[in-house]
Design a protein around this motif. Structure first.
Motif, short mmCIF file in Angstrom:
data_model
loop_
_atom_site.label_atom_id
_atom_site.label_comp_id
_atom_site.label_asym_id
_atom_site.label_seq_id
_atom_site.Cartn_x
_atom_site.Cartn_y
_atom_site.Cartn_z
N VAL A 111 13.04 52.02 60.74
CA VAL A 111 14.25 52.81 60.96
C VAL A 111 14.48 52.82 62.47
O VAL A 111 13.57 53.12 63.25
N TRP A 112 15.68 52.46 62.88
CA TRP A 112 16.02 52.40 64.30
C TRP A 112 17.28 53.22 64.56
O TRP A 112 18.07 53.46 63.65
N LYS A 113 17.45 53.60 65.82
CA LYS A 113 18.71 54.23 66.21
C LYS A 113 19.17 53.61 67.51
O LYS A 113 18.37 53.16 68.34
N LEU A 114 20.48 53.55 67.67
CA LEU A 114 21.12 53.00 68.85
C LEU A 114 22.05 54.05 69.43
O LEU A 114 22.96 54.53 68.74
N ASP A 115 21.82 54.41 70.68
CA ASP A 115 22.76 55.28 71.38
C ASP A 115 23.91 54.38 71.81
O ASP A 115 23.77 53.56 72.73
N THR A 116 25.04 54.48 71.14
CA THR A 116 26.15 53.57 71.41
C THR A 116 26.78 53.79 72.78
O THR A 116 27.49 52.93 73.28
N LYS A 117 26.50 54.93 73.40
CA LYS A 117 27.05 55.20 74.74
C LYS A 117 26.24 54.50 75.82
O LYS A 117 26.79 54.05 76.83
N TRP A 121 18.13 51.31 72.40
CA TRP A 121 17.57 51.30 71.05
C TRP A 121 16.27 52.08 71.03
O TRP A 121 15.53 52.08 72.00
N GLN A 122 15.96 52.72 69.88
CA GLN A 122 14.70 53.42 69.72
C GLN A 122 14.21 53.26 68.28
O GLN A 122 14.96 53.51 67.34
N ASP A 123 12.96 52.86 68.13
CA ASP A 123 12.31 52.76 66.82
C ASP A 123 11.89 54.16 66.41
O ASP A 123 11.07 54.78 67.08
N ILE A 124 12.45 54.67 65.33
CA ILE A 124 12.11 56.02 64.85
C ILE A 124 11.50 55.96 63.45
O ILE A 124 11.60 56.92 62.69
N THR A 125 10.84 54.87 63.13
CA THR A 125 10.24 54.69 61.82
C THR A 125 9.27 55.83 61.53
O THR A 125 8.32 56.04 62.28
N PRO A 126 9.49 56.56 60.43
CA PRO A 126 8.61 57.71 60.15
C PRO A 126 7.21 57.32 59.69
O PRO A 126 6.25 58.02 59.96
N LEU A 127 7.09 56.22 58.98
CA LEU A 127 5.80 55.73 58.49
C LEU A 127 5.87 54.22 58.48
O LEU A 127 6.70 53.63 57.78
N ALA A 128 5.01 53.57 59.27
CA ALA A 128 5.02 52.12 59.37
C ALA A 128 4.30 51.49 58.18
O ALA A 128 3.21 51.94 57.81
N PRO A 129 4.88 50.47 57.57
CA PRO A 129 4.19 49.75 56.51
C PRO A 129 2.91 49.08 57.05
O PRO A 129 2.83 48.74 58.22
#
Length: 171
Positions: A111-117, A121-129
Motif C-alpha cells: 500500500v503506497w501513498k503519493l502526496d500529489t502536491k 511517495w511513501q510505502d504505508i504497507t500495514p503488513l508485508a507479505p
C-alpha cells in the motif's frame, strides 16, 4: 483491455483516447481505475486525471490538461500492478498493489501513498507479505469526512484469510 475511452455526451457515445500512452497498437492493457482531481470547474473538463493500468513497468499516468497529454507519475513503485486508487480530500493519492492481477497467484503486494502536491511517495504497507504468508493488497477506502482514515484489504491470502487494515493517521 482496449485502452482508455472517453464520452462527452454522458455515455451515449465513446471514443478511444488516442493520446493515452498505454493501450496503443498491440499493447493490450486493462484500465484499473480512473481518478479525477478535485481541481475542476463546473461544465468544464477536469484538468487533472490519474489512470492506473494493469501492466508491469509504468502503470500510473497523470494528465494535467484534461487528457490532451499524459505523463508517467514520477517515483511510482516498480514490479507491482495497481489494484485501486483513491484521491483523498487533502490531495493524497492512496494506492493498493499486488504482483499479479488475481484473484489467485498473488505472492506480494503493498500500500503506497503519493502526496500529489509535493510528489513524495511513501510505502504505508500495514503488513508485508513473506515467503510463508504470501498475498497482495486490493480493496481501498478513504473516509470522506476525514482523509487520514484509510482502510485497505488483502487479496489472495487463502491460508490465513484476508484482512482489512485500518489507520486513523494516513498510514
Amino acid at each position: 483491455n482496449d485502452g482508455l475511452w472517453r464520452s462527452i455526451d454522458y455515455g451515449t457515445t465513446w471514443k478511444k483516447v488516442e493520446s493515452f500512452p498505454a493501450g496503443r497498437q498491440t499493447d493490450s492493457i486493462g484500465i484499473c481505475f480512473v481518478i479525477f482531481g478535485r481541481s475542476g470547474t463546473p461544465h468544464r473538463p477536469t484538468p487533472t486525471i490519474y489512470v492506473g493500468v494493469d501492466r508491469e513497468g509504468i502503470n500510473l499516468y497523470r494528465s494535467t490538461d484534461a487528457g490532451a497529454t499524459w505523463q508517467p507519475v514520477a517515483g511510482q513503485p516498480k514490479g507491482m500492478l495497481p489494484h485501486h486508487g483513491v484521491l483523498a480530500a487533502d490531495g493524497v493519492l492512496y494506492l493498493t498493489y499486488s504482483n499479479a492481477s488475481g484473484p489467485n497467484g498473488i505472492t506480494s503486494g503493498a500500500v503506497w501513498k503519493l502526496d500529489t502536491k509535493t510528489g513524495k511517495w511513501q510505502d504505508i504497507t500495514p503488513l508485508a507479505p513473506t515467503s510463508k504468508d504470501q498475498f497482495g493488497y486490493a480493496g481501498l477506502a478513504i473516509d470522506a469526512s476525514n482523509p487520514r482514515i484509510v482502510m485497505a484489504s488483502t487479496i489472495d491470502r487463502w491460508a490465513r484469510g484476508d484482512d482489512i487494515f485500518h489507520t486513523t493517521d494516513g498510514g
